[in-house]
Design an enzyme around this catalytic site. Structure first.
Site, PDB file in Angstrom:
ATOM      1  N   GLY A   7       0.841  -1.193   0.000  1.00 32.14           N
ATOM      2  CA  GLY A   7       0.000   0.000   0.000  1.00 32.14           C
ATOM      3  C   GLY A   7       0.876   1.243   0.000  1.00 32.14           C
ATOM      4  O   GLY A   7       0.963   1.975   0.989  1.00 32.14           O
ATOM      5  N   GLY A   9       0.880   4.344  -0.760  1.00 31.64           N
ATOM      6  CA  GLY A   9       0.223   5.630  -0.975  1.00 31.64           C
ATOM      7  C   GLY A   9       0.960   6.646  -0.128  1.00 31.64           C
ATOM      8  O   GLY A   9       2.198   6.672  -0.095  1.00 31.64           O
ATOM      9  N   SER A  10       0.205   7.484   0.587  1.00 28.29           N
ATOM     10  CA  SER A  10       0.834   8.532   1.391  1.00 28.29           C
ATOM     11  C   SER A  10       1.651   7.944   2.543  1.00 28.29           C
ATOM     12  O   SER A  10       2.880   8.086   2.595  1.00 28.29           O
ATOM     13  CB  SER A  10      -0.242   9.480   1.937  1.00 28.29           C
ATOM     14  OG  SER A  10      -0.959  10.044   0.865  1.00 28.29           O
ATOM     15  N   LYS A  73      -5.790   1.698   2.466  1.00 27.10           N
ATOM     16  CA  LYS A  73      -6.982   2.204   3.148  1.00 27.10           C
ATOM     17  C   LYS A  73      -7.773   0.998   3.661  1.00 27.10           C
ATOM     18  O   LYS A  73      -7.712  -0.096   3.082  1.00 27.10           O
ATOM     19  CB  LYS A  73      -7.832   3.026   2.166  1.00 27.10           C
ATOM     20  CG  LYS A  73      -7.266   4.429   1.919  1.00 27.10           C
ATOM     21  CD  LYS A  73      -7.728   5.369   3.020  1.00 27.10           C
ATOM     22  CE  LYS A  73      -7.140   6.760   2.915  1.00 27.10           C
ATOM     23  NZ  LYS A  73      -7.782   7.655   1.977  1.00 27.10           N
ATOM     24  N   ALA A 121       1.247  12.188   6.369  1.00 26.21           N
ATOM     25  CA  ALA A 121       1.874  11.937   5.069  1.00 26.21           C
ATOM     26  C   ALA A 121       0.935  12.341   3.954  1.00 26.21           C
ATOM     27  O   ALA A 121      -0.286  12.189   4.066  1.00 26.21           O
ATOM     28  CB  ALA A 121       2.219  10.455   4.942  1.00 26.21           C
ATOM     29  N   LYS A 177      -7.950   5.318  19.862  1.00 22.21           N
ATOM     30  CA  LYS A 177      -7.804   6.014  18.578  1.00 22.21           C
ATOM     31  C   LYS A 177      -9.128   5.939  17.806  1.00 22.21           C
ATOM     32  O   LYS A 177      -9.568   6.915  17.191  1.00 22.21           O
ATOM     33  CB  LYS A 177      -6.670   5.386  17.762  1.00 22.21           C
ATOM     34  CG  LYS A 177      -6.355   6.128  16.470  1.00 22.21           C
ATOM     35  CD  LYS A 177      -4.928   5.868  16.007  1.00 22.21           C
ATOM     36  CE  LYS A 177      -4.434   6.914  15.022  1.00 22.21           C
ATOM     37  NZ  LYS A 177      -4.995   6.802  13.700  1.00 22.21           N
ATOM     38  N   SER A 246      -9.533  16.765   8.644  1.00 22.94           N
ATOM     39  CA  SER A 246      -9.379  15.341   8.966  1.00 22.94           C
ATOM     40  C   SER A 246      -9.231  14.525   7.687  1.00 22.94           C
ATOM     41  O   SER A 246      -9.600  14.966   6.597  1.00 22.94           O
ATOM     42  CB  SER A 246     -10.592  14.843   9.756  1.00 22.94           C
ATOM     43  OG  SER A 246     -11.710  14.741   8.893  1.00 22.94           O
ATOM     44  N   GLU A 259     -13.105   6.064   5.022  1.00 28.27           N
ATOM     45  CA  GLU A 259     -12.910   4.901   5.896  1.00 28.27           C
ATOM     46  C   GLU A 259     -14.052   4.795   6.919  1.00 28.27           C
ATOM     47  O   GLU A 259     -13.852   4.273   8.013  1.00 28.27           O
ATOM     48  CB  GLU A 259     -11.552   4.999   6.591  1.00 28.27           C
ATOM     49  CG  GLU A 259     -10.385   4.937   5.606  1.00 28.27           C
ATOM     50  CD  GLU A 259      -9.045   4.704   6.278  1.00 28.27           C
ATOM     51  OE1 GLU A 259      -8.438   3.644   6.068  1.00 28.27           O
ATOM     52  OE2 GLU A 259      -8.605   5.606   7.003  1.00 28.27           O
TER      53      GLU A 259
HETATM   54  N1  NAD Z   1      -1.819   9.601   5.364  1.00 28.63           N
HETATM   55  C1  NAD Z   1      -1.620   9.765   6.669  1.00 28.63           C
HETATM   56  O1  NAD Z   1      -1.080  10.798   7.096  1.00 28.63           O
HETATM   57  C2  NAD Z   1      -2.030   8.695   7.661  1.00 28.63           C
HETATM   58  C3  NAD Z   1      -1.649   8.841   9.007  1.00 28.63           C
HETATM   59  C4  NAD Z   1      -2.013   7.854   9.927  1.00 28.63           C
HETATM   60  C5  NAD Z   1      -2.747   6.759   9.513  1.00 28.63           C
HETATM   61  N2  NAD Z   1      -3.111   6.640   8.203  1.00 28.63           N
HETATM   62  C6  NAD Z   1      -3.863   5.446   7.807  1.00 28.63           C
HETATM   63  O2  NAD Z   1      -3.054   4.686   6.908  1.00 28.63           O
HETATM   64  C7  NAD Z   1      -3.876   4.025   5.934  1.00 28.63           C
HETATM   65  C8  NAD Z   1      -3.424   4.477   4.547  1.00 28.63           C
HETATM   66  O3  NAD Z   1      -3.697   5.861   4.408  1.00 28.63           O
HETATM   67  P1  NAD Z   1      -3.073   6.734   3.217  1.00 28.63           P
HETATM   68  O4  NAD Z   1      -3.428   8.132   3.510  1.00 28.63           O
HETATM   69  O5  NAD Z   1      -1.655   6.369   3.026  1.00 28.63           O
HETATM   70  O6  NAD Z   1      -3.949   6.199   2.000  1.00 28.63           O
HETATM   71  P2  NAD Z   1      -3.583   6.257   0.456  1.00 28.63           P
HETATM   72  O7  NAD Z   1      -4.856   6.063  -0.288  1.00 28.63           O
HETATM   73  O8  NAD Z   1      -2.729   7.424   0.166  1.00 28.63           O
HETATM   74  O9  NAD Z   1      -2.649   4.971   0.264  1.00 28.63           O
HETATM   75  C9  NAD Z   1      -3.104   3.654   0.105  1.00 28.63           C
HETATM   76  C10 NAD Z   1      -2.405   3.120  -1.135  1.00 28.63           C
HETATM   77  O10 NAD Z   1      -2.591   1.721  -1.222  1.00 28.63           O
HETATM   78  C11 NAD Z   1      -2.626   1.403  -2.603  1.00 28.63           C
HETATM   79  N3  NAD Z   1      -3.232   0.087  -2.764  1.00 28.63           N
HETATM   80  C12 NAD Z   1      -4.438  -0.348  -2.307  1.00 28.63           C
HETATM   81  N4  NAD Z   1      -4.625  -1.627  -2.667  1.00 28.63           N
HETATM   82  C13 NAD Z   1      -3.539  -2.000  -3.381  1.00 28.63           C
HETATM   83  C14 NAD Z   1      -3.167  -3.200  -4.047  1.00 28.63           C
HETATM   84  N5  NAD Z   1      -3.949  -4.278  -4.039  1.00 28.63           N
HETATM   85  N6  NAD Z   1      -1.983  -3.234  -4.694  1.00 28.63           N
HETATM   86  C15 NAD Z   1      -1.169  -2.159  -4.720  1.00 28.63           C
HETATM   87  N7  NAD Z   1      -1.466  -0.986  -4.096  1.00 28.63           N
HETATM   88  C16 NAD Z   1      -2.650  -0.917  -3.437  1.00 28.63           C
HETATM   89  C17 NAD Z   1      -3.466   2.520  -3.210  1.00 28.63           C
HETATM   90  O11 NAD Z   1      -3.238   2.626  -4.602  1.00 28.63           O
HETATM   91  C18 NAD Z   1      -2.960   3.739  -2.436  1.00 28.63           C
HETATM   92  O12 NAD Z   1      -1.886   4.342  -3.141  1.00 28.63           O
HETATM   93  C19 NAD Z   1      -5.315   4.424   6.274  1.00 28.63           C
HETATM   94  O13 NAD Z   1      -5.925   3.453   7.089  1.00 28.63           O
HETATM   95  C20 NAD Z   1      -5.144   5.735   7.040  1.00 28.63           C
HETATM   96  O14 NAD Z   1      -6.208   5.989   7.922  1.00 28.63           O
HETATM   97  C21 NAD Z   1      -2.765   7.577   7.263  1.00 28.63           C
HETATM   98  C1  PAF Z   2      -6.252  12.421  14.600  1.00 26.52           C
HETATM   99  C2  PAF Z   2      -7.041  12.792  13.349  1.00 26.52           C
HETATM  100  C3  PAF Z   2      -8.513  12.711  13.626  1.00 26.52           C
HETATM  101  C4  PAF Z   2      -6.606  14.222  13.100  1.00 26.52           C
HETATM  102  O1  PAF Z   2      -7.196  14.811  12.003  1.00 26.52           O
HETATM  103  C5  PAF Z   2      -6.576  11.849  12.222  1.00 26.52           C
HETATM  104  O2  PAF Z   2      -6.508  10.516  12.703  1.00 26.52           O
HETATM  105  C6  PAF Z   2      -7.461  11.851  10.976  1.00 26.52           C
HETATM  106  O3  PAF Z   2      -7.661  12.898  10.395  1.00 26.52           O
HETATM  107  O4  PAF Z   2      -7.916  10.743  10.571  1.00 26.52           O
END
Ligand code: NAD
Ligand code: PAF
Length: 317
Positions: A7, A9-10, A73, A121, A177, A246, A259
């Site tokens: 995954g 992504g970000s 995700k 991220a 959380k 958020s 989500e």
């Molecule tokens: N972005 C943040 O700052 C952050 C911070 C804390 C927690 N999270 C959590 O982390 C998780 C990911 O969030 P995100 O923001 O990085 O999401 P995102 O959508 O940016 O990244 C997920 C990536 O997974 C890839 N993906 C999904 N299925 C795939 C597959 N079968 N093969 C290849 N790639 C695949 C998608 O193309 C996407 O690029 C979520 O649960 C989110 O709540 C994110």
């Molecule tokens: C802590 C939080 C609620 C801050 O925006 C974050 O987990 C989010 O946006 O999903």
């Protein structure tokens, strides 16, 4: 360590790029991001600056690794687990929101650790991720207690310069959380406001109701999370992230699937198992799901609509 990040992504790209400072890392993601990483590596900018060159692929071929980090995700967790089933890992660790580790553990033979991340991220463009805030990774045994695998993974993260805590109370941390996300995410996404709008009523009271309901369900699940503790975590996060939009509001802004199933939806589902009523979470989940169906990013039955057929025709990068 050999690390597979499923995954990219970000969050997955940020964590994978940082881990690549000390380990052999392979990112599993989608094009055009993966092609760009293969050509020129990953640039990390913002609160952390780095350039690293992890391997990257769009199709996981089943190669073994010491650790698989899952960062898709939440609605892609089951598919990620099915793909990871082809490989063998000493340990798998989720960094996702919600209770994804349960889905992973039910589908994988490898042991699964629970994890959370408060790093921020944002994938700016293919090959370039911004660290929008240095937070912390917390990981540990998913049922609580100690686990030598968690210590090894924690050391691997720290060796790569990632702020990491190995915790023995992951069930409480995951539910705390979840209780915060249940309060903040849907309310801010539906009202289209920054988190700081929840410092005043009526947003504050609505968020507090969703958080209180979640803490009650946690206790029914055997997790020690008082209303007081959950509400104080909510207050802390709202104050610390006043200016933030958020993650769910960002998904709504971008017309992407949210989500909600993993957050308010999970609270509703678990409450039903214990015959508890959680009217605030039920209403928030129904409203978000109505928006998703209305925007064409969710099938009426619940599944994801393929990215190419969404209204904006964009991939979910
Ligand atoms: N972005 C943040 O700052 C952050 C911070 C804390 C927690 N999270 C959590 O982390 C998780 C990911 O969030 P995100 O923001 O990085 O999401 P995102 O959508 O940016 O990244 C997920 C990536 O997974 C890839 N993906 C999904 N299925 C795939 C597959 N079968 N093969 C290849 N790639 C695949 C998608 O193309 C996407 O690029 C979520 O649960 C989110 O709540 C994110
Ligand atoms: C802590 C939080 C609620 C801050 O925006 C974050 O987990 C989010 O946006 O999903």
């Amino acid at each position: 360590m050999d690390v597979l990040v499923f995954g990219a992504g970000s969050l997955g790209t940020l964590v994978g790029a940082l881990l690549a400072r000390a380990h052999d890392v392979t990112l599993v993601g989608r094009d055009p991001h993966v092609s760009r990483v293969r050509e020129g590596g990953v640039r990390v900018s913002g609160a952390v600056e780095a350039r690293t060159a992890p391997a990257a692929t769009t199709k996981y071929d089943g190669s073994a690794a010491d650790l698989a980090v899952v960062a898709v995700k939440s609605f892609d967790t089951a598919a990620a687990a099915d793909a990871l089933g082809a490989g063998s890992f000493e340990v798998v660790c989720s960094l996702q929101n919600g209770l994804a580790e349960e889905t992973l553990a039910a589908r994988l033979d490898a042991p699964v650790l629970a994890g959370t991340a408060t790093y921020g991220a944002r994938l700016v463009e293919p090959g370039h991720v911004e660290c929008t805030g240095v937070g912390r990774v917390v990981l540990g045994a998913r049922s609580g207690g100690t686990d030598p695998r968690a210590e090894r993974v924690g050391k691997a993260f720290r060796d790569a310069g990632i702020e990491t805590l190995v915790a023995s109370d992951m069930p409480r941390r995951l539910w705390e959380k979840l209780a915060v996300n249940a309060g903040v995410n849907a309310v801010t996404a539906l009202a289209r406001v920054e988190n700081g709008a929840l410092t005043d009523d009526p947003g504050r009271e609505l968020a507090r109701r969703a958080t209180r309901e979640t803490a009650r369900v946690a206790r029914a699940e055997g997790v020690s999370l008082s209303n007081r503790r959950a509400l104080s975590a909510l207050d802390e996060v709202v104050t610390a992230t006043e200016a933030n939009r958020s993650s769910m509001l960002q998904d709504v802004d971008d017309e992407k699937r949210t989500e909600v199933d993993a957050i308010n939806g999970t609270v509703v589902e678990r409450a039903e198992r214990h015959r508890l009523d959680v009217p605030t979470n039920r209403t928030l989940a129904a409203l978000l799901r109505t928006w998703e169906v209305g925007r064409g990013v969710r099938k009426a039955g619940g599944g994801s609509v393929p990215p190419e057929s969404t209204s904006r025709g964009e991939s979910r990068q």
